[in-house]
Write a protein that holds these residues in place. Structure first.
Motif, PDB file in Angstrom:
ATOM      1  N   HIS A  96      -7.188  12.029   0.518  1.00  0.00           N
ATOM      2  CA  HIS A  96      -7.218  13.455   0.189  1.00  0.00           C
ATOM      3  C   HIS A  96      -5.813  13.983  -0.113  1.00  0.00           C
ATOM      4  CE1 HIS A  96      -8.389  17.627   0.098  1.00  0.00           C
ATOM      5  NE2 HIS A  96      -7.418  17.896   0.948  1.00  0.00           N
ATOM      6  N   TYR A  97      -4.823  13.560   0.667  1.00  0.00           N
ATOM      7  CA  TYR A  97      -3.465  14.040   0.407  1.00  0.00           C
ATOM      8  C   TYR A  97      -2.989  13.569  -0.957  1.00  0.00           C
ATOM      9  CZ  TYR A  97      -3.648  15.171   5.346  1.00  0.00           C
ATOM     10  OH  TYR A  97      -4.013  15.678   6.552  1.00  0.00           O
ATOM     11  N   GLU A  98      -3.393  12.365  -1.330  1.00  0.00           N
ATOM     12  CA  GLU A  98      -3.062  11.902  -2.684  1.00  0.00           C
ATOM     13  C   GLU A  98      -3.699  12.833  -3.715  1.00  0.00           C
ATOM     14  OE1 GLU A  98      -2.527   7.159  -3.055  1.00  0.00           O
ATOM     15  OE2 GLU A  98      -4.486   7.827  -2.420  1.00  0.00           O
ATOM     16  N   ASN A 124     -11.453   7.372   8.876  1.00  0.00           N
ATOM     17  CA  ASN A 124     -10.969   8.745   8.784  1.00  0.00           C
ATOM     18  C   ASN A 124      -9.545   8.816   8.236  1.00  0.00           C
ATOM     19  OD1 ASN A 124      -9.587  11.264  10.391  1.00  0.00           O
ATOM     20  ND2 ASN A 124     -11.615  11.676   9.565  1.00  0.00           N
ATOM     21  N   VAL A 171      -0.557   7.171   6.007  1.00  0.00           N
ATOM     22  CA  VAL A 171      -0.627   5.789   5.557  1.00  0.00           C
ATOM     23  C   VAL A 171       0.064   4.872   6.570  1.00  0.00           C
ATOM     24  CG1 VAL A 171       1.065   4.621   4.089  1.00  0.00           C
ATOM     25  CG2 VAL A 171      -1.058   5.384   3.110  1.00  0.00           C
ATOM     26  N   ARG A 226       1.629   3.089  -3.610  1.00  0.00           N
ATOM     27  CA  ARG A 226       0.899   4.357  -3.703  1.00  0.00           C
ATOM     28  C   ARG A 226       1.882   5.513  -3.855  1.00  0.00           C
ATOM     29  NH1 ARG A 226      -4.608   5.205  -1.878  1.00  0.00           N
ATOM     30  NH2 ARG A 226      -5.652   3.199  -1.902  1.00  0.00           N
ATOM     31  N   LEU A 256     -12.473  17.197   6.287  1.00  0.00           N
ATOM     32  CA  LEU A 256     -11.694  15.973   6.411  1.00  0.00           C
ATOM     33  C   LEU A 256     -11.639  15.479   7.851  1.00  0.00           C
ATOM     34  CD1 LEU A 256     -10.323  14.280   4.351  1.00  0.00           C
ATOM     35  CD2 LEU A 256      -8.231  15.524   4.749  1.00  0.00           C
ATOM     36  N   ARG A 263      -9.702   8.324   4.566  1.00  0.00           N
ATOM     37  CA  ARG A 263     -10.172   9.531   3.882  1.00  0.00           C
ATOM     38  C   ARG A 263      -9.049  10.558   3.787  1.00  0.00           C
ATOM     39  NH1 ARG A 263     -15.092  10.233   6.646  1.00  0.00           N
ATOM     40  NH2 ARG A 263     -14.360  12.187   7.515  1.00  0.00           N
ATOM     41  N   ARG A 264      -8.285  10.635   4.894  1.00  0.00           N
ATOM     42  CA  ARG A 264      -7.233  11.641   4.906  1.00  0.00           C
ATOM     43  C   ARG A 264      -6.137  11.333   3.905  1.00  0.00           C
ATOM     44  NH1 ARG A 264      -5.714  12.425  10.904  1.00  0.00           N
ATOM     45  NH2 ARG A 264      -3.737  13.120  10.047  1.00  0.00           N
ATOM     46  N   PHE A 265      -5.640  10.091   3.914  1.00  0.00           N
ATOM     47  CA  PHE A 265      -4.536   9.873   2.979  1.00  0.00           C
ATOM     48  C   PHE A 265      -5.012   9.933   1.533  1.00  0.00           C
ATOM     49  CE2 PHE A 265      -4.887   5.114   3.777  1.00  0.00           C
ATOM     50  CZ  PHE A 265      -5.084   4.731   2.462  1.00  0.00           C
ATOM     51  N   ARG A 322       2.462  10.287 -10.919  1.00  0.00           N
ATOM     52  CA  ARG A 322       1.368  11.181 -11.295  1.00  0.00           C
ATOM     53  C   ARG A 322       1.805  12.638 -11.161  1.00  0.00           C
ATOM     54  NH1 ARG A 322      -3.332   9.066  -7.575  1.00  0.00           N
ATOM     55  NH2 ARG A 322      -4.768  10.414  -8.689  1.00  0.00           N
ATOM     56  N   LEU A 352       2.057   7.979  -6.847  1.00  0.00           N
ATOM     57  CA  LEU A 352       1.889   9.395  -6.553  1.00  0.00           C
ATOM     58  C   LEU A 352       3.010  10.207  -7.211  1.00  0.00           C
ATOM     59  CD1 LEU A 352      -0.164  10.932  -4.919  1.00  0.00           C
ATOM     60  CD2 LEU A 352       1.428  10.934  -3.015  1.00  0.00           C
ATOM     61  N   SER A 396      -7.642  20.565   2.066  1.00  0.00           N
ATOM     62  CA  SER A 396      -8.136  20.313   3.426  1.00  0.00           C
ATOM     63  C   SER A 396      -6.975  20.154   4.394  1.00  0.00           C
ATOM     64  CB  SER A 396      -9.018  19.065   3.451  1.00  0.00           C
ATOM     65  OG  SER A 396     -10.221  19.316   2.801  1.00  0.00           O
ATOM     66  N   ARG A 425       0.840  -1.198   0.000  1.00  0.00           N
ATOM     67  CA  ARG A 425       0.000   0.000   0.000  1.00  0.00           C
ATOM     68  C   ARG A 425       0.876   1.248   0.000  1.00  0.00           C
ATOM     69  NH1 ARG A 425      -2.407  -0.528   4.558  1.00  0.00           N
ATOM     70  NH2 ARG A 425      -3.984  -1.918   3.705  1.00  0.00           N
ATOM     71  N   LYS A 426       1.789   1.281   0.960  1.00  0.00           N
ATOM     72  CA  LYS A 426       2.600   2.476   1.103  1.00  0.00           C
ATOM     73  C   LYS A 426       3.531   2.663  -0.094  1.00  0.00           C
ATOM     74  CE  LYS A 426       6.048   4.562   4.012  1.00  0.00           C
ATOM     75  NZ  LYS A 426       6.805   4.442   5.247  1.00  0.00           N
TER      76      LYS A 426
END
Lengths: 592, 591
Positions: free
Chosen positions: B211-213, B204, B242, A103, A480, B207-209, A110, A107, A437, A99-100
């Motif tokens: 959003h940062y992405e 939560n 993360v 991603r 958020l 949702r936060r990570f 992108r 990222l 946010s 995952r880490k």
């Protein structure tokens, strides 16, 4: 040829998994092998148990052997009960690592993409697919699938080996009979792929109809125009067609997979028959016969569903990695992620006979664009929609490369500057500025430890907001977090301006402030901006003419070039395009 | 008490969904029930078939039985096993079909329920929440219902048959089965609870990570983050988040693994008991080797079906509570009102109207009094947030006043349903829709029952469906996603204007219809509006005060009140807000 590249990318993906999570992924495989081994071991131990039990009844063996075989069966159960959860745990560890790392990999990629990929519909779709299916179809899923496959292969191969150890030719016959059947059932071919594509197109349409019948945005028109019945009818028609197509598709698919499991069952029956003679001969025991048959029959069902699922999932993986390789091959803009250095001194930007058309488009946005922005002046750029005003900004910030001519910064081609150096020149308030946010402070300075934040806040007229917020400038904005503050569109706009003011960049650009702004509010914003930028160079872009009189120089864009330029007064005297546009708007205000 | 009512609700969800499933597709439902029942029976039959085979093989090995007899039993067993495969496949197909058909009907019910909602409900986040939950419910209720039916017709019969079979062999064996079943059940409950808690804890963070992405890579942020060099800032926030997320998951999973291993020891204990019992019976000669093997085999089957059942129960509990939202939603009351034909081409009177949005503190409109004569063109002007759009929505019946009365001729609008008020009203909204449909449909959607061609309305709005922009003329799909073209903001706005004009109307609301259209075109369109709306009542909202001059009357609004009314000259003579605004705007255009 096509097939080779696919296999290649699955293999690469597999290697990637091991690169990022070597230990958990290895454990995952080892534990899967161990889990799979329980099936052949179960066959062996059950046979031993049945035989020793019936021999014990007949008085042929001592009780020790029976107890020993019982103990083996229990041990196997315990082994199984520990192996499975541990395997799941190993899988979680793999997921966490992947995952880490992945991603982050995505990222970074992108963030570095060439800008044209972001505005191109197809590549953006690709990027979106790759990013949003990363976990469901990508590496994590591939790892799970491989682990499951390993397990099934060990289960089946192990059982076959047990059989071969008893009667080698029976194992051989079974492999020869069933292998083609299973392979046939796995090859589902293009037909099914096409069907799935059709289904997913219908699904999207169906979902779209449902969206406009349920969402908030369409509510006013939905109620006033009363189109629910008509669109709902379309929804149901489409849904029905889709359901029928799905039924057809799944029938087809299940048929194929059931051919495979029928093959397995027939092979089991076949084995039951051909092993009868060896049982009569005493070459295999009754216990072994029963155990082989029983275990095989009980795993066939679950395995046949698992194989079906695995095949679907592998198909998704293949699709995903086809996308993924394409995504990784997308062009990047060099130096985008470099940390910013010094702010360059600014003297001028010049467009020299610039020609430009968007990649893949025939129509030219600019044919021969010549203009110059000089230090310390205020510019207004006007023109009708589609005249290329925003494109000009994209070109001078290097987001797109010109197709002809050159753009010079301080007399030197902008290609010669690094991306960061070029960026140090500009501070841009975009039409659709970003609302992050994060805290109000970080929205302005992105974690930088500058002292200018407070000044920028004051200049942008945000002091009132800061006083109102519970934690002042450190307050989280957006929804958020639970304690995040929800602020109005106007306040966001001021933040965007504060962000631009905080920047030390000598050229400030206002790129078409939002259309929702009333002309009054827009000119107020221009005025505030002009007031606070002092000796900086400003470039204001708008399709409204209101603010043009503040500018030292007005550039009128039309038909791929500059139609006119000069101060407001000069242009009005000229009586050309600008004067016409101005007149047409002015006429509404003329005293009759 | 509360718990009882909730349970009642849960059963209601199942029963109601069952009824809708019956309505949607009775044949499929019957087929599904039959196949499930047959399938469960076949599972037990297979066990029995196996017993026959094993006994025969044991007999054959000891020379008591002819090989032909063994073949016969293997043949019978094979037939059952193959039939089982066939039934399995059929059940799989039928259940999916049933699920989808029922879902379609339920979703359609939601659409129709939403259609009778008053517009103001969409201002409440609560409504949106409910709709979302109902939609989720419409997907989950059929699966809950299907699950319950599967338990009733497949799992329960199977366990009864299996228990009966074991009972016939030895009564104690049937009881020992429970020992296997219970730990599986407890384990799954614990697991589901932990998983539920995990979702709460991590939602939560997730949702936060995400959003940062987005801050780095989503379209609305990318350009700005890139030009401002903020990648490092957001990626470090992302990594931090993360890491926390993964750590939470890891902690929970470790705990779950420990629990699972501990619980499976009970399961193994049950297994040991059954095995010991079997050994005992085998030793005292009360069961045959075939029975022994069949029981052994059936334990594996019972075990795997228990797992399935428990998982199914877990999803049913979850699905059914989501399904409850659906029926709660479908029960919402429709607003009362008359539905007779309504004419809006008459005098419209607003009497002391006040309005506020639900949950808001301040009034958006205060004491509005206004009379609009048939065929009049009224312009509403004022700053951002003066209440212009809200007022048009009151007039068109989309919002109901908090205080005061709206009358059309001699009819009180409050007594009529919204959809019949809207019958002869059309509008071009500020937030117009961009329907991902064909050009013609995009226009005709405003009056679905009309047979009139869309071309005329398009022409009035200044759209000629030429091949360059619209490759397939008025049948061009206006959506990239569905294989068509995308339009520019200005073109979309014209489509919206055509849509508004297409609808048969006596009254039309034009709410900033030209905001995305460039100045030259804007002027042309405004002049055209005058021609088009001639003879009809029209209400025009505009920021551009100059354009308000085409109206018979201008209404100036500020802070939710009408502060001035009159024609341009009268208002200029008043030297009030209008004059101030007008000169402020006109100033830009002085020579």
């Amino acid at each position: 040829m096509n097939k080779n590249t696919l296999k290649f990318s699955l293999f690469i993906a597999w290697k990637t998994i091991f690169r990022y999570s070597a230990i958990p992924a290895t454990l995952n495989i080892i534990l899967s092998v161990l889990c799979g081994l329980t099936t052949p071991l179960l066959v062996l131990f059950t046979a031993m148990f049945i035989d020793s039990a019936s021999e014990y009844v007949a008085g042929a063996v001592a009780g020790n052997r029976l107890l020993f075989s019982l103990a083996l069966l229990f041990a196997l159960q315990i082994f199984n009960a520990i192996c499975n959860p541990l395997n799941n745990l190993a899988q979680t560890a793999v997921e966490n690592k992947l995952r880490k790392q992945l991603r982050l990999l995505l990222l970074g990629k992108r963030a570095r993409l060439e800008y044209k990929n972001i505005e191109n519909h197809d590549t953006w779709d690709l990027v979106d697919r790759v990013a949003s299916n990363l976990e469901t179809d990508g590496f994590t899923q591939l790892n799970n699938n491989i682990a499951k496959s390993v397990r099934i292969i060990v289960q089946l191969a192990g059982t076959l080996i047990v059989l071969a150890a008893q009667v080698w030719w029976a194992a051989l016959v079974i492999v020869v009979v069933t292998l083609p059947l299973i392979v046939f059932s796995l090859k589902r071919g293009r037909v099914l792929y096409e069907m799935y594509r059709k289904v997913s197109a219908m699904t999207r349409l169906m979902k779209y109809y449902s969206t406009i019948l349920t969402n908030r945005e369409a509510a006013a028109e939905r109620i006033l125009f009363g189109f629910t019945n008509t669109i709902d009818e379309r929804f149901r028609q489409n849904h029905k067609k889709r359901t029928n197509l799905i039924l057809k598709t799944i029938t087809y698919e299940t048929g194929y997979s059931k051919i495979g499991s029928t093959g397995l069952i027939l092979c089991g029956l076949f084995m039951m028959i051909i092993l009868l003679q060896p049982v009569a001969d005493g070459r295999i025991t009754v216990g072994m016969y029963i155990s082989l048959t029983g275990v095989l029959m009980s795993v066939i069902n679950s395995i046949s569903w698992q194989i079906k699922y695995l095949m679907e999932s592998f198909a998704c993986n293949i699709e995903y990695f086809r996308d993924f390789s394409q995504f990784m091959n997308l062009g990047e803009q060099p130096g985008v992620l470099d940390v910013s250095g010094e702010t360059l001194e600014f003297r001028s930007i010049e467009f020299r006979s610039v020609a430009f058309s968007y990649p893949g488009m025939q129509t030219k946005v600019f044919d021969n664009l010549n203009l110059i922005f000089e230090r310390g002046k205020h510019y207004a750029v006007v023109g009708i929609n589609g005249a290329g005003k925003s494109t000009m900004v994209k070109l001078m910030t290097g987001l797109y490369a010109v197709t002809g001519g050159e753009i010079l910064l301080n007399g030197k081609n902008i290609n010669k500057y690094s991306f960061r150096d070029l960026m140090s020149i500009y501070s841009i308030v975009y039409q659709d500025f970003a609302k992050y946010s994060v805290s109000l402070r970080d929205n302005i300075c992105f974690g930088a430890s500058g002292t200018g934040v407070a000044a920028a806040v004051t200049s942008a007229g945000l002091d009132e907001l800061v006083a109102k917020l519970p934690e002042g400038i450190a307050t989280q904005l957006g929804r958020l977090t639970d304690n995040g503050a929800d602020i109005s569109g106007g306040e966001w706009q001021k933040i965007a301006i504060a962000r631009a003011l905080f920047s030390r960049a000598p050229v400030k650009v206002l790129d078409e402030p939002t259309a929702a702004l009333s002309p009054m509010a827009e000119s107020e914003m221009f005025a505030m901006f002009a007031e606070n930028t002092g000796y900086d160079t400003t470039i204001m872009i708008s399709h409204r003419l209101g603010s043009t009189k503040l500018a030292d120089c007005v550039l009128v864009f039309d038909k791929g070039g500059i139609a006119e330029q000069g101060s407001h007064t000069e242009l009005m005297k000229k009586n050309g395009v600008y004067a016409e546009m101005f007149e047409s708007q002015r006429s509404w205000y003329a005293e009759e | 008490m509360l718990k009882n009512s909730r349970q009642f609700l849960l059963w209601k969800v199942i029963i109601k969904t069952f009824r809708y499933a019956w309505l949607a597709t009775p044949q499929t439902l019957m087929l599904f029930l039959t196949i499930s029942l047959v399938h469960g029976f076949e599972q037990v039959l297979e066990i029995y078939g196996m017993q026959l085979v094993f006994d025969a093989v044991a007999g054959f090995a000891s020379g008591k039985l002819m090989i032909g007899k063994v073949w016969l039993f293997i043949g019978i067993f094979g037939a059952i096993a193959l039939l089982l495969q066939l039934t399995d496949a059929a059940r799989w197909l039928v259940q999916g079909h049933l699920y989808r058909r029922t879902g379609c009907l339920l979703q359609s019910l939601i659409h129709k329920k939403i259609a009778i909602f008053e517009l103001v409900k969409f201002e409440m986040s609560d409504t949106f929440d409910r709709i979302q939950k109902a939609v989720r419910g419409s997907q989950e209720a059929p699966s809950a219902c299907r699950g319950v039916l599967e338990i009733a017709t497949y799992y329960l019969p199977f366990f009864l048959f299996a228990a009966g079979y074991l009972f016939l062999i030895k009564p104690l064996l049937a009881i020992a089965l429970l020992l296997i079943f219970i730990p599986v059940f407890v384990g799954e409950v614990v697991r589901a609870n932990a998983a539920y808690a995990l979702v709460g804890e991590t939602a939560n963070l997730q949702r936060r990570f995400a959003h940062y992405e987005d801050c780095v890579a989503a379209r609305e942020y990318l350009r700005e983050t890139r030009t401002r060099g903020a990648y490092g800032f957001f990626s470090s926030l992302f990594i931090n988040c993360v890491d926390q997320y993964s750590a939470t998951i890891w902690k929970t999973e470790k705990r779950l693994t420990a629990i699972e291993i501990a619980l499976s020891s009970i399961n193994i204990a049950g297994y040991i008991c059954v095995l010991l019992l079997l050994v005992k019976y085998l030793l005292d000669g009360s069961i045959t080797v075939g029975m022994f093997a069949a029981v052994f085999y059936s334990i594996a089957k019972v075990n795997s079906l228990s797992w399935q059942l428990i998982t199914l129960l877990g999803t049913i509990v979850r699905d059914v509570s989501l399904g409850a939202y659906l029926y709660e939603f479908l029960q919402l009351k429709e607003s009362d009102g008359l539905t007779e034909k309504f004419n809006t081409g008459c005098e419209i009177k607003l009497n002391n109207i006040s309005f506020k949005y639900p949950g808001a503190e301040n009034l958006v409109l205060t004491d509005i009094n206004l009379t609009i004569t048939p065929g009049e063109v009224v312009a509403i002007v004022g700053g951002n947030g003066a209440g212009k759009t809200t007022l048009t929505k009151i007039i068109s019946g989309l919002y109901r006043p908090l205080v005061g009365k709206v009358t059309f001729g001699n009819k009180d609008a409050a007594k009529y349903k919204t959809n019949c008020l809207c019958d002869s009203i059309s509008a071009v909204f500020q937030q117009f829709q961009r329907y991902q449909m064909e050009l013609a449909d995009n226009v005709r959607i405003s009056d679905c029952d009309s047979e009139v061609d869309a071309v005329q309305a398009l022409d009035k709005a200044g759209i000629q469906p030429d091949k360059k922009v619209f490759p397939e003329g008025i049948n061009t799909m206006l959506s990239r996603e569905f294989g068509g073209v995308d339009l520019s903001g200005g073109q979309w706005q014209r489509v919206a204007i055509a849509r508004g004009l297409y609808r048969e109307h006596d009254l039309i609301v034009l709410d900033e219809p030209t905001s995305a259209i460039d100045p030259l075109e804007e002027t042309r369109l405004f002049r055209k509006f005058i021609e088009i709306v001639r003879g009809k009542t029209a209400i025009l909202v505009t920021h551009r005060l100059g354009s308000a001059k085409i109206a018979n009357r201008i209404i100036v609004m500020a802070h939710g009140r009408i502060v001035e009314t009159g024609n341009h000259d009268e208002l200029m003579a008043l030297s009030g807000l209008y004059r101030e605004m007008f000169t402020a705007q006109a100033k830009w255009y002085e020579r």
